[in-house]
Design an enzyme around this catalytic site. Sequence first.
Site, PDB file in Angstrom:
ATOM      1  N   HIS A  36     110.727  74.369  78.061  1.00 50.74           N
ATOM      2  CA  HIS A  36     110.788  74.226  76.506  1.00 50.74           C
ATOM      3  C   HIS A  36     111.384  72.896  75.969  1.00 50.74           C
ATOM      4  O   HIS A  36     112.539  72.700  75.516  1.00 50.74           O
ATOM      5  CB  HIS A  36     111.502  75.378  75.855  1.00 50.74           C
ATOM      6  CG  HIS A  36     112.651  75.959  76.230  1.00 50.74           C
ATOM      7  ND1 HIS A  36     113.720  75.056  76.860  1.00 50.74           N
ATOM      8  CD2 HIS A  36     113.381  77.200  76.937  1.00 50.74           C
ATOM      9  CE1 HIS A  36     114.687  75.719  77.152  1.00 50.74           C
ATOM     10  NE2 HIS A  36     114.539  77.032  77.205  1.00 50.74           N
ATOM     11  N   HIS A  40     117.238  74.872  81.890  1.00 53.59           N
ATOM     12  CA  HIS A  40     117.376  75.021  80.642  1.00 53.59           C
ATOM     13  C   HIS A  40     118.097  73.616  80.057  1.00 53.59           C
ATOM     14  O   HIS A  40     119.516  73.271  80.682  1.00 53.59           O
ATOM     15  CB  HIS A  40     118.289  75.976  80.302  1.00 53.59           C
ATOM     16  CG  HIS A  40     118.404  76.025  78.569  1.00 53.59           C
ATOM     17  ND1 HIS A  40     117.984  76.979  77.777  1.00 53.59           N
ATOM     18  CD2 HIS A  40     119.268  75.554  77.858  1.00 53.59           C
ATOM     19  CE1 HIS A  40     118.164  76.793  76.402  1.00 53.59           C
ATOM     20  NE2 HIS A  40     119.038  75.627  76.519  1.00 53.59           N
ATOM     21  N   LYS A  94     116.562  79.719  88.055  1.00 53.47           N
ATOM     22  CA  LYS A  94     116.816  78.953  86.729  1.00 53.47           C
ATOM     23  C   LYS A  94     118.217  78.565  86.541  1.00 53.47           C
ATOM     24  O   LYS A  94     119.040  79.130  86.876  1.00 53.47           O
ATOM     25  CB  LYS A  94     116.516  80.251  85.574  1.00 53.47           C
ATOM     26  CG  LYS A  94     116.647  79.943  84.221  1.00 53.47           C
ATOM     27  CD  LYS A  94     115.600  78.879  83.718  1.00 53.47           C
ATOM     28  CE  LYS A  94     116.041  78.376  82.331  1.00 53.47           C
ATOM     29  NZ  LYS A  94     115.330  78.989  81.347  1.00 53.47           N
ATOM     30  N   HIS A 121     106.977  80.773  80.922  1.00 53.32           N
ATOM     31  CA  HIS A 121     108.519  80.971  80.420  1.00 53.32           C
ATOM     32  C   HIS A 121     108.423  82.077  79.408  1.00 53.32           C
ATOM     33  O   HIS A 121     108.097  81.959  78.442  1.00 53.32           O
ATOM     34  CB  HIS A 121     108.942  79.762  79.873  1.00 53.32           C
ATOM     35  CG  HIS A 121     110.237  79.657  79.403  1.00 53.32           C
ATOM     36  ND1 HIS A 121     111.519  78.897  79.950  1.00 53.32           N
ATOM     37  CD2 HIS A 121     111.127  80.558  78.753  1.00 53.32           C
ATOM     38  CE1 HIS A 121     112.501  79.219  79.531  1.00 53.32           C
ATOM     39  NE2 HIS A 121     112.479  80.293  78.655  1.00 53.32           N
ATOM     40  N   ASP A 142     108.272  80.980  75.931  1.00 55.42           N
ATOM     41  CA  ASP A 142     109.604  81.221  75.664  1.00 55.42           C
ATOM     42  C   ASP A 142     109.778  82.323  74.676  1.00 55.42           C
ATOM     43  O   ASP A 142     110.642  82.629  73.912  1.00 55.42           O
ATOM     44  CB  ASP A 142     110.307  79.893  75.294  1.00 55.42           C
ATOM     45  CG  ASP A 142     112.070  80.317  75.179  1.00 55.42           C
ATOM     46  OD1 ASP A 142     112.277  81.162  75.941  1.00 55.42           O
ATOM     47  OD2 ASP A 142     112.740  79.578  74.584  1.00 55.42           O
ATOM     48  N   HIS A 148     110.745  85.935  78.252  1.00 54.76           N
ATOM     49  CA  HIS A 148     111.740  87.019  78.285  1.00 54.76           C
ATOM     50  C   HIS A 148     111.090  88.014  77.924  1.00 54.76           C
ATOM     51  O   HIS A 148     110.761  88.468  76.953  1.00 54.76           O
ATOM     52  CB  HIS A 148     113.177  86.214  77.413  1.00 54.76           C
ATOM     53  CG  HIS A 148     113.511  85.140  77.697  1.00 54.76           C
ATOM     54  ND1 HIS A 148     114.713  85.064  78.335  1.00 54.76           N
ATOM     55  CD2 HIS A 148     113.199  83.896  76.939  1.00 54.76           C
ATOM     56  CE1 HIS A 148     115.088  83.657  78.235  1.00 54.76           C
ATOM     57  NE2 HIS A 148     113.980  82.970  77.696  1.00 54.76           N
TER      58      HIS A 148
HETATM   59  C1  NCD Z   1     116.467  82.784  75.039  1.00 54.42           C
HETATM   60  C2  NCD Z   1     116.951  84.221  74.958  1.00 54.42           C
HETATM   61  O1  NCD Z   1     117.238  84.969  73.802  1.00 54.42           O
HETATM   62  O2  NCD Z   1     116.890  84.866  76.102  1.00 54.42           O
HETATM   63  N1  NCD Z   1     116.551  82.199  73.620  1.00 54.42           N
HETATM   64  C3  NCD Z   1     115.971  81.163  72.851  1.00 54.42           C
HETATM   65  O3  NCD Z   1     116.350  80.884  71.968  1.00 54.42           O
HETATM   66  N2  NCD Z   1     114.948  80.633  73.726  1.00 54.42           N
HETATM   67  C4  NCD Z   1     117.207  82.021  76.012  1.00 54.42           C
HETATM   68  C5  NCD Z   1     116.550  80.652  76.226  1.00 54.42           C
HETATM   69  O4  NCD Z   1     115.467  80.512  76.827  1.00 54.42           O
HETATM   70  O5  NCD Z   1     117.189  79.733  75.900  1.00 54.42           O
HETATM   71 ZN    ZN Z   2     113.684  80.995  77.225  1.00 50.09          ZN
END
Ligand code: NCD
Ligand code: ZN
Length: 344
Positions: free
Chosen positions: A173, A135, A98, A12, A246, A14
């Site tokens: 998460h 999520h 997702k 997971h 995450d 970003h």
């Molecule tokens: C994530 C993001 O900033 O893209 N933020 C987070 O707090 N985890 C989005 C997400 O996974 O909820």
């Molecule tokens: Zn995330």
Amino acid sequence: MRLTLRRPDDWHLHLRDGELLRAVLPYTAARFARAIVMPNLSPPVTTTAAALAYRDRILAALPAGSDFQPLMTLYLTDNTPPEEIRRARDSGAIAGVKLYPAGATTNSDSGVTDIWRCEAALAAMEEAGMVLQVHGEVTHAEVDVFHRERVFIENILAPVVERFPRLKVILEHVTTADGVDFVRGARDGVAATITPQHMMLNRNALFAGGLRPHHYCLPVLKAERHRQAVLDAAVSGSARFFLGTDSAPHTRGSKESSCGCAGIYSAPVGIEIYAELFEQAGALDRLEAFASEFGPRFYGLPLNEDRIVLERRPWQPPAEYRVGADTLVPFRAGETVSWSLVSA
Ligand code: NCD
Ligand code: ZN
């Protein structure tokens, strides 16, 4: 002391796009062989064509010689057609879809307003063997922010898992004892990813001596008993729980703001910090399965064959990393992390 591990994957992550992508990707690529790349760009990655184009941009941003593999995801909307799911499967490059409840987190405005509008897409996913990455928070303003995961499980996740008995589902998460219990007791094909921050910190960390925006993420940190449950699940040796950082970079300016963004940027400590947490829990011997085996098995992918080496040598992540005119503050900035990456 050194620890040699089968190379891990991040289930997971970003990576963002453009300048930010180029700034953060090398840290993930140095540690992990593959990562599930979240589709919450602006605009979101809702089609196979967009996911493949994003994948090309990621590959183009890789450091020379890296063989890191991005595993792409589609962003589910109320209107995702079943044909798009089949196209995604046929592309061979998209590992899952997702589910962001509309309004739950960063760039989730196009998310799902009512899961039952997605029945045809979910049925196509079940048929195609595509993983649903969830999520797990309701977004109704009247539900307390600390209860959103539990209410989501009761109202949405449990019914979906029952309605589609062969659909593979990941509660991303997981942050609560309720989430951990649900995943432990669920049918086959249900798992959860676990972040370092939810193993390490409880909600006091948001207010330690003042407001701490760099500890703000979604789902938000929970009370100590929930942290303990998440930690226990991670180190339990159960194949239903595996690594997903995450890592979610936002610039310092957008974190330290009157309406700061949610997300903790952990890529630069992405595996070291799990080693620290597993060691503290007396479970270092279970780190490899959590980081490198349970994820690929769940996704039906081969295990990585190469290895990384970690060493028990303390270091301090820098206070910030420069990105253009702004900076990124990493998780554990200026603190001491007890494990270092020796070779990738
Ligand atoms: C994530 C993001 O900033 O893209 N933020 C987070 O707090 N985890 C989005 C997400 O996974 O909820
Ligand atoms: Zn995330």
